[in-house]
Design a protein around this motif. Structure first.
Motif: not given
Ligand SMILES: Cc1cc2nc3c(=O)[nH]c(=O)nc-3n(C[C@H](O)[C@H](O)[C@H](O)COP(=O)(O)OP(=O)(O)OC[C@H]3O[C@@H](n4cnc5c(N)ncnc54)[C@H](O)[C@@H]3O)c2cc1C
Length: 418
Positions: A43, A384, A386, A381-382, A46, A224, A30, A39-40
């Motif tokens: 949020n 992740g 959950t 999406g919304t 929920e 990456i 990462d 994004t995590s």
């Molecule tokens: C305002 C808001 C409210 C939300 N509320 C909820 C909720 O209540 N309940 C729910 O279930 N979900 C909710 N979500 C959605 C949830 O937060 C996301 O779906 C989830 O966090 C996605 O996780 P992820 O691990 O896929 O992405 P991320 O958490 O973004 O993880 C991706 C990782 O990849 C790394 N990365 C990216 N590109 C590179 C690169 N080129 N090189 C190295 N590392 C890289 C980043 O640093 C990051 O750590 C909400 C989102 C938002 C924005």
């Protein structure tokens, strides 16, 4: 089996944990200095199994136009000169019909129900501190029209076996006593008693520690650039610090997954949808929310996380823009002040913005790709947070060649012809 997981958000960390539990030798890469920092991070908190539905639903295009005209608007689109953005919007609009909604909802419920059970198992096995509460979600209606419109949702909930309760004003106050101060502002609600709430970042951090104790190697501050391919196989991950190699690879880069995947010709329609949150200290625990309340008018969720309140919402289509402008959090500030005026101190709120990794059909992309050693777990999406436990467990099984515990049809990238 050596596996590299790309991304240490909630999805990458759960995947790495389950892989390690199943005996794999795992490295997580990462660019951030720790887990769960994009994004995590902040949020809405929920774990909303009952509300696992795609945004692309019948009637959404008209609602979106109305939202654009509101003062505290839940939705905003910027007229960028971006074919990717407009192409994604058209694909989403194409899903706004009853038949697609039913198919997409079915797929999402499959992953979120599995995630609920997976998290139940996980919490039996690991002691993780993340301000968990198991008190359900309350969708709050400010108008009779919203109460009527909710009947269609209730039919869908009944069809998918999700428990729900229809509440009048007193029932809402019974579920969220803090609302007694503003009883004239709403008319009723829909409660989803099986939903949970908790801090996604705290969970990610705690699970990363457990994963590290199981032998997972976390390599932070590594950017990456893409994948390396030779003879039709993935042979490594190209980073700014050189090439990292393993036998299998899992792309869990959230909204940035399309950028890495296109280096090996895989096109995934994941687009960043910007959202905002604030986190404020509770001032009066009885006047603060007890669990999650979703204000149907502004599409803002207000969640109690221990001694804090998290308020999150808004969907802004503005590309990979992560700036937090001076008035960016006005909507979320307005909603919490309006509904829980004595619950928390907005003057001490910390603002945040994150990019939801959205697919046009709302369903995450989980599973194998055309390369036998490359897997995807992205596009949640919304929802992740959950869907994280089930998505991680499912991906680990698929990577290690174990039979998946739920069907994967309709979840893989094959549904986009890739
Ligand atoms: C305002 C808001 C409210 C939300 N509320 C909820 C909720 O209540 N309940 C729910 O279930 N979900 C909710 N979500 C959605 C949830 O937060 C996301 O779906 C989830 O966090 C996605 O996780 P992820 O691990 O896929 O992405 P991320 O958490 O973004 O993880 C991706 C990782 O990849 C790394 N990365 C990216 N590109 C590179 C690169 N080129 N090189 C190295 N590392 C890289 C980043 O640093 C990051 O750590 C909400 C989102 C938002 C924005």
């Amino acid at each position: 089996m050596k596996v590299i997981v790309l991304g240490a958000g909630i999805i990458g960390v759960t995947t790495a944990y389950y892989l390690a539990r199943r005996g794999a030798e795992v490295t997580v890469l990462d660019r951030q200095p720790g887990p769960g920092l994009e994004t995590s991070f902040a949020n809405a908190g929920e774990l909303s199994y009952g509300m696992s539905s795609p945004w692309a639903a019948p009637g959404i295009p008209i609602k979106a136009i109305k939202w654009l005209c509101m003062r505290y608007r839940p939705f905003m689109i910027w007229p960028l000169l971006s074919p990717t953005m407009w192409g994604w919007c058209l694909r989403m609009l194409a899903n706004c019909n009853a038949q697609s909604y039913r198919i997409n909802k079915g797929r999402m419920v499959r992953v979120s129900s599995y995630s609920r059970d997976a998290l139940t198992d996980l919490l039996r096995e690991e002691k993780l501190d993340f301000d968990l509460r198991e008190m359900g979600t309350l969708q709050l209606f400010r108008s009779q029209k919203q109460v009527e419109a909710s009947k269609a949702d209730q039919e869908v909930l009944a069809e998918f076996g999700s428990p729900f309760e229809v509440l009048d004003r007193d029932g809402c106050i019974g579920a969220e006593p803090g609302l007694a101060h503003v009883a004239q502002k709403f008319v009723g609600g829909l409660r989803l008693p099986a939903d949970r709430t908790g801090d996604c970042r705290m969970f990610t951090l705690a699970l990363a520690e457990r994963a590290a104790a199981l032998g997972v190697r976390f390599r932070y501050n590594v950017t990456i650039k893409g994948f390396a391919m030779e003879g039709g196989r993935i042979v490594g991950v190209e980073t700014e610090r050189g090439r990292e190699t393993a036998e299998k690879y899992v792309c869990a880069l959230g909204p940035y997954a399309p950028i890495a995947l296109r280096t090996v010709g895989i096109k995934v329609p994941i687009y960043p949808i910007k959202g905002y949150s604030i986190t404020l200290p509770v001032t009066d625990p009885d006047a603060a929310p007890q669990s999650t309340l979703m204000d149907e008018t502004h599409k803002v969720a207000i969640t109690r996380l221990g001694s804090r309140i998290r308020v999150a919402g808004q969907a802004e289509i503005i590309g990979y823009n992560r700036k937090l402008g001076p008035h960016a959090t006005d909507t979320v500030c307005h909603v919490v002040t309006d509904l829980f005026p004595k619950g928390g101190d907005v003057a001490k709120a910390e603002g945040w913005t994150g990019l939801r990794p959205m697919t046009p059909d709302g369903t995450p992309i989980i599973g194998p790709t055309r390369y036998d050693n490359l897997f995807i777990n992205s596009g949640h999406g919304t929802l992740g947070w959950t869907m994280s436990a089930g998505s991680g467990r499912l991906t680990a099984d698929l990577v290690l060649g174990r039979p998946p515990e739920i069907p994967i049809d309709g979840l893989t990238v094959a549904r986009y012809g890739q």
